[in-house]
Enzyme design. Structure first.
Site, mmCIF file in Angstrom:
data_model
loop_
_atom_site.group_PDB
_atom_site.id
_atom_site.type_symbol
_atom_site.label_atom_id
_atom_site.label_comp_id
_atom_site.label_asym_id
_atom_site.label_seq_id
_atom_site.Cartn_x
_atom_site.Cartn_y
_atom_site.Cartn_z
ATOM 1 N N ASP A 79 0.776 -1.252 0.000
ATOM 2 C CA ASP A 79 0.000 0.000 0.000
ATOM 3 C C ASP A 79 0.809 1.305 0.000
ATOM 4 O OD1 ASP A 79 0.569 0.907 2.620
ATOM 5 O OD2 ASP A 79 -1.400 0.467 3.408
ATOM 6 N N ASN A 132 -18.744 -0.226 2.066
ATOM 7 C CA ASN A 132 -17.826 0.718 2.705
ATOM 8 C C ASN A 132 -16.512 0.843 1.918
ATOM 9 O OD1 ASN A 132 -16.648 -1.738 3.225
ATOM 10 N ND2 ASN A 132 -16.643 -1.540 5.447
ATOM 11 N N CYS A 154 -23.093 -8.375 0.146
ATOM 12 C CA CYS A 154 -23.610 -7.308 1.016
ATOM 13 C C CYS A 154 -25.132 -7.288 0.998
ATOM 14 C CB CYS A 154 -23.072 -5.947 0.577
ATOM 15 S SG CYS A 154 -21.318 -5.698 0.936
ATOM 16 N N CYS A 188 -23.018 -0.275 7.442
ATOM 17 C CA CYS A 188 -21.828 0.576 7.410
ATOM 18 C C CYS A 188 -22.196 2.011 7.039
ATOM 19 C CB CYS A 188 -20.772 0.024 6.449
ATOM 20 S SG CYS A 188 -21.322 -0.180 4.736
ATOM 21 N N SER A 244 -10.651 8.028 9.432
ATOM 22 C CA SER A 244 -9.266 7.570 9.260
ATOM 23 C C SER A 244 -8.433 8.614 8.522
ATOM 24 C CB SER A 244 -9.232 6.241 8.511
ATOM 25 O OG SER A 244 -9.652 5.189 9.346
ATOM 26 N N CYS A 266 -10.188 4.488 12.415
ATOM 27 C CA CYS A 266 -11.592 4.265 12.770
ATOM 28 C C CYS A 266 -11.975 2.861 12.332
ATOM 29 C CB CYS A 266 -12.479 5.308 12.076
ATOM 30 S SG CYS A 266 -14.240 5.056 12.361
ATOM 31 N N CYS A 279 -20.147 -4.440 10.469
ATOM 32 C CA CYS A 279 -20.360 -5.329 9.328
ATOM 33 C C CYS A 279 -20.671 -6.755 9.796
ATOM 34 C CB CYS A 279 -19.126 -5.337 8.428
ATOM 35 S SG CYS A 279 -19.272 -6.471 7.017
#
Length: 309
Positions: free
Chosen positions: A133, A154, A187, A193, A215, A240, A247
């Site tokens: 990342d 989300n 989902c 969420c 976040s 967060c 979920c």
């Protein structure tokens, strides 16, 4: 040739699991055609806030072959960080679960290097790069293409094992046996969420305005937190977990077994007053090699002060 691809792919997946990864899937290195217009629209709407680095390397984000010469395969990996440990003082400024232990960048990079070394030893000369990342790689898109899960409302990658995991990749110049893209969306009609997000950062199902995400506000944002978020942060000082905690799929999360993700000594013991009055010396000592160092002492204090004002 096909038999070799299947054999090598299975070897790699077995070793990934042995190294402690939660899951491993493999996709063909190609242009991310579906994601291109979505990324362009997201950037045009300034949903990245001050994360200007998201605007760079647009072509490389969509085509890994521009990142690694001769790239043939994307090996996507997930690493569990779920814990049922909690901060002892329920009134203390809250810290995201992923930041309880050692910085995941260090932990995952070591595992990726070990996996790449294994590939070179068992299969032969293979060129590749490891990504955690910090490079223009669309982790979630590749994880979905590798069959690891689906993109939730989300915008996190979800699987039937939950979503409390990190994503990482090895991009290599070896053709392998490719997994099927995860085309199902489990989902359903759930909007927990979306309903739970206190800053309404999930503007539409599957679309998050990063500039409103807690976040982002507590980690990525370098300037002052906008006053419009006063009273909406629900006591989060770093990151967060709200959209993951609510979920339903995370009821299947299992506690990780990675020693480096064990809570830093003393972190969970901080009282509200101790965190509010934390000194730079204590910050450096407790959060050495921690993701929380990203905010620096000044940023962490800014977040805590914003919560108490």
């Amino acid at each position: 040739m096909l038999q070799n691809k299947i054999k090598y792919s299975q070897l790699i997946k077995n070793e990934a699991l042995r190294l402690g990864f939660l899951d491993c899937g493999i996709a063909k290195a190609t242009f991310l055609e579906e994601e291109a217009p979505r990324l362009e629209s997201w950037l045009k709407n300034n949903a990245h806030g001050e994360m200007k680095y998201m605007e760079g390397y647009f072509d490389k984000r969509l085509d890994p072959r521009l990142l690694v010469d001769g790239a043939k395969s994307i090996i996507s990996l997930s690493l569990n960080y779920y814990t049922d440990d909690q901060q002892n003082d329920p009134l203390a400024p809250k810290i995201s679960k992923y930041a309880y232990g050692k910085d995941y960048h260090f932990v995952i990079k070591d595992k990726l290097k070990a996996l790449l070394h294994f590939i070179e030893t068992e299969i032969g000369e293979v060129a590749g790069r490891a990504f955690v990342d910090s490079a223009p790689v669309m982790d979630k898109a590749w994880a979905k293409r590798s069959g690891l899960g689906w993109i939730g409302k989300n915008s996190n990658l979800l699987s039937k094992k939950g979503s409390f995991f990190f994503l990482a990749e090895l991009i290599i110049d070896l053709e392998l046996d490719y997994d099927n893209v995860f085309n199902q969306d489990f989902c359903g009609t759930c909007t927990r969420c979306i309903d739970a997000c206190p800053t309404q950062a999930i503007t539409n199902p599957y679309i998050v305005d990063g500039s409103k995400c807690i976040s982002y506000l507590t980690i990525e944002l370098k300037n002052n937190i906008p006053e419009e978020f006063k009273g909406k942060m629900q006591n989060w000082a770093f990151g967060c977990d709200i959209c993951q905690d609510v979920c339903p799929w995370n009821r299947f999360s299992k506690v990780h077994n990675e020693p480096d993700f064990s809570p830093k000594e003393g972190l969970l013991d901080f009282s509200k007053d101790e965190l509010t009055e934390i000194t730079e010396e204590v910050f450096r000592k407790v959060f050495k090699d921690s993701p929380i160092k990203r905010t620096k002492f000044e940023g962490f204090k800014r977040n805590i002060n914003f919560l108490k004002e």
